[in-house]
Structure formats: structure tokens, C-alpha cells
Enzyme design. Structure first.
Site, short mmCIF file in Angstrom:
data_model
loop_
_atom_site.label_atom_id
_atom_site.label_comp_id
_atom_site.label_asym_id
_atom_site.label_seq_id
_atom_site.Cartn_x
_atom_site.Cartn_y
_atom_site.Cartn_z
N SER A 236 -5.47 7.45 5.20
CA SER A 236 -4.95 6.27 4.51
C SER A 236 -4.68 5.16 5.51
O SER A 236 -3.82 5.29 6.39
CB SER A 236 -3.66 6.62 3.78
OG SER A 236 -2.99 5.42 3.44
N HIS B 171 -9.06 5.77 2.82
CA HIS B 171 -8.25 5.59 1.61
C HIS B 171 -7.53 4.25 1.77
O HIS B 171 -6.91 3.99 2.80
CB HIS B 171 -7.27 6.75 1.52
CG HIS B 171 -6.41 6.78 0.30
ND1 HIS B 171 -6.85 7.28 -0.91
CD2 HIS B 171 -5.12 6.41 0.11
CE1 HIS B 171 -5.86 7.21 -1.79
NE2 HIS B 171 -4.80 6.67 -1.21
N ASP C 276 -4.78 1.76 0.12
CA ASP C 276 -3.67 1.72 -0.83
C ASP C 276 -3.30 0.29 -1.21
O ASP C 276 -2.92 -0.51 -0.36
CB ASP C 276 -2.44 2.39 -0.21
CG ASP C 276 -2.59 3.90 -0.12
OD1 ASP C 276 -2.80 4.53 -1.17
OD2 ASP C 276 -2.50 4.43 1.00
N MET D 172 -0.71 -1.99 -3.41
CA MET D 172 0.58 -1.96 -4.12
C MET D 172 0.98 -3.38 -4.49
O MET D 172 0.86 -4.30 -3.67
CB MET D 172 1.65 -1.37 -3.19
CG MET D 172 1.31 -0.01 -2.64
SD MET D 172 2.56 0.53 -1.48
CE MET D 172 1.84 2.06 -0.89
N HIS E 287 -7.02 3.08 -3.94
CA HIS E 287 -5.98 3.66 -4.79
C HIS E 287 -5.13 2.49 -5.30
O HIS E 287 -4.34 1.91 -4.55
CB HIS E 287 -5.15 4.63 -3.93
CG HIS E 287 -3.95 5.22 -4.62
ND1 HIS E 287 -2.98 5.94 -3.94
CD2 HIS E 287 -3.56 5.21 -5.92
CE1 HIS E 287 -2.06 6.33 -4.79
NE2 HIS E 287 -2.38 5.90 -5.99
N MET F 180 -2.20 0.98 -7.03
CA MET F 180 -0.83 1.21 -7.52
C MET F 180 -0.33 -0.12 -8.06
O MET F 180 0.56 -0.76 -7.50
CB MET F 180 0.05 1.73 -6.37
CG MET F 180 -0.26 3.17 -6.01
SD MET F 180 0.39 3.65 -4.40
CE MET F 180 -0.94 3.10 -3.34
N MET G 68 -0.59 12.95 -7.09
CA MET G 68 0.36 12.45 -6.08
C MET G 68 1.31 13.58 -5.70
O MET G 68 1.89 14.24 -6.57
CB MET G 68 1.17 11.28 -6.63
CG MET G 68 0.40 9.97 -6.83
SD MET G 68 -0.47 9.35 -5.38
CE MET G 68 0.87 9.10 -4.20
N ASP H 99 -2.43 13.35 -2.34
CA ASP H 99 -2.03 12.18 -1.55
C ASP H 99 -0.51 12.18 -1.41
O ASP H 99 0.20 12.11 -2.40
CB ASP H 99 -2.52 10.92 -2.29
CG ASP H 99 -2.19 9.64 -1.55
OD1 ASP H 99 -1.72 9.69 -0.41
OD2 ASP H 99 -2.43 8.56 -2.16
C1 DX5 Z 1 1.70 6.48 -0.95
C2 DX5 Z 1 0.24 6.25 -0.69
C3 DX5 Z 1 -0.35 7.18 0.30
C4 DX5 Z 1 0.26 7.12 1.67
C5 DX5 Z 1 0.17 8.50 2.25
O1 DX5 Z 1 2.08 5.68 -2.00
O2 DX5 Z 1 -0.50 6.38 -1.88
O3 DX5 Z 1 -1.76 7.06 0.37
O4 DX5 Z 1 -0.38 6.22 2.54
O5 DX5 Z 1 0.86 8.52 3.43
P1 DX5 Z 1 1.51 9.85 4.03
O6 DX5 Z 1 0.37 10.76 4.39
O7 DX5 Z 1 2.24 9.33 5.22
O8 DX5 Z 1 2.39 10.44 2.99
ZN ZN Z 2 -2.74 6.52 -1.75
#
Ligand code: DX5
Ligand code: ZN
Length: 214
Positions: free
Chosen positions: A7, A32, A34, A36, A65, A67, A136, A174
Site C-alpha cells: 500500500s 495498492h 488508498d 480517502m 481502494h 474509501m 478489511m 487489508d
Molecule cells: C487502511 C488502508 C490500508 C492501509 C494498510 O484504511 O486501506 O490499505 O494502508 O496499512 P497497514 O498495512 O499499515 O495496516
Molecule cells: Zn487499502
């Protein structure tokens, strides 16, 4: 063998091009990404311009991903900016089937995501339409949280469902994946692993890749 998707949330954003080269050299299966929005989750990360930079910086598959609220409004933009795979939270839209269809119509692989508090039954009707399910193993919004082991029950349920219904989706986990928790995730039936803070804190990405993929 499971696929590994580090990620980028935990990467060094100042040197993203070097990070991407190092990930390619390490033999990871993709990255990956992310996204948000400060609404669906209480944090804001990165969006389209950064995705565009990552796309120019690597040929690795990019797993986005989302969110965010109203993901259906944005999926085509993420495809246009370089996403190869997009996952959307079932909790973020009342129209999950239509959003999954939009992603597939745009030429990307489509995934559905469930939060720790969401049961598998919530996504059962959509399982025949998705390329992957993201379970998750922390509450979304932040890297570096503690793995919630109980979520692996859902990975087991999905693996069983897949076998009995003869479906072909991948199961991605994840959150909190590290050298200890990865074994449990793999044993439960995970086929795609996301790893953020653990991976990027390792001095040797190649070694970390081999270690996590088993
Ligand atoms: C959390 C993200 C993850 C995050 C994982 O909301 O979706 O992808 O980056 O990070 P670690 O491996 O540190 O939990
Ligand atoms: Zn993620």
C-alpha cells in the site's frame, strides 16, 4: 501463491518514483492505492493527480481502494487516470451492482469491500459479479493499526462459498498484515495481500516480498 500489493499510503511520497522502481525490483504483484475522502472515513489521502503520477511511474498493476462516498460518480475517472483494478465499499453505496458493472464496463477489474462490522451475507448477491472481495482486517482510514483476527472468519466463509458455488473471485485482506499475521490470513484462504507500514519499514523490499508471499 498469494499476490502481494504494498500500500503506497506507507511509501515515501517525496521519492515515489524510486519507491516504485524498488517495488518492481522486489517482485511485488502490484501496488495498492488508498483513496480517502474525509467523509466515508475520517481521513483524507490522495486522489487523481497522484494516481496519474503513479501510472506514469510504473507498469505494475494498480489496485485502487476507494474509501469514498458515492463511488459510482468517480470510478470512470479513476480508470481514465490509470487504475487496473478498483474496489468499492458495499457500505458506501446503495447501488453496489451498478457500480461494479460500471467498473467492468470501463475495462478494469472490480472488487467489493467489507468493513470489519459488515457480514459476508451483505455481499452474497454480488459475489458472482466481482473479480475480488476485499475483507478489511482493520477499520479503514489509517495505516499502522492492529490486525483484527476475527475478520478471518469472513475470509474462511468466502473461501468456502467460492468452492461450493464454483465462483472465481480473489480474496484480498487489508490492514495489519505483517510477518506474523500473514500466515493466518493465508491459512484462512486469502489470495491477495495488502501490506503498508510493515512492508515499507523493512530495509530490503525483495526479502520482505519473499517473506510475506511465503
Ligand atoms: C487502511 C488502508 C490500508 C492501509 C494498510 O484504511 O486501506 O490499505 O494502508 O496499512 P497497514 O498495512 O499499515 O495496516
Ligand atoms: Zn487499502
Amino acid at each position: 501463491m498469494a499476490q502481494l500489493f504494498p500500500s503506497l499510503l506507507a511509501a515515501d511520497f517525496l521519492h515515489l518514483d524510486q519507491e516504485l522502481c524498488a517495488l518492481e525490483d522486489a517482485g511485488v504483484d502490484g501496488v495498492h492505492f488508498d483513496v480517502m475522502d474525509g467523509q466515508f472515513v475520517p481521513n483524507i489521502s490522495v486522489g487523481l493527480p497522484v494516481l496519474n503520477a503513479v501510472r506514469r511511474g510504473t507498469n505494475l498493476p494498480i489496485d485502487v481502494h476507494l474509501m469514498i462516498e458515492d463511488p459510482g460518480v468517480y470510478v470512470q475517472h479513476f480508470i481514465d487516470y490509470g487504475a487496473d483494478m478498483i474496489s468499492v465499499h458495499v457500505e458506501a453505496t446503495p447501488h453496489i451492482h451498478s457500480v461494479i458493472q460500471k467498473i467492468k464496463d470501463g475495462g478494469a477489474k472490480a472488487g467489493v469491500v467489507i468493513n470489519p462490522g459488515t457480514p459476508v451475507s451483505m455481499i452474497e448477491p454480488i459475489l458472482a459479479f466481482v473479480d475480488y472481495v476485499l475483507v478489511m482486517t482493520v477499520n479503514p482510514g489509517f495505516g499502522g493499526q492492529v490486525f483484527i483476527e476475527r475478520c478471518l472468519d469472513k475470509v474462511r466463509t468466502l473461501a468456502q462459498f467460492k468452492a461450493t458455488q464454483q465462483l472465481d473471485f480473489d480474496i484480498e485482506v487489508d490492514g495489519g498484515i505483517n510477518a506474523d499475521t500473514v500466515t493466518q490470513a493465508l491459512d484462512a484462504g486469502a489470495t491477495m495481500l495488502v501490506t503498508g507500514s510493515y512492508f515499507f519499514h523493512q530495509p530490503d523490499y525483495r526479502q520482505a516480498t519473499q517473506q510475506l508471499k511465503g
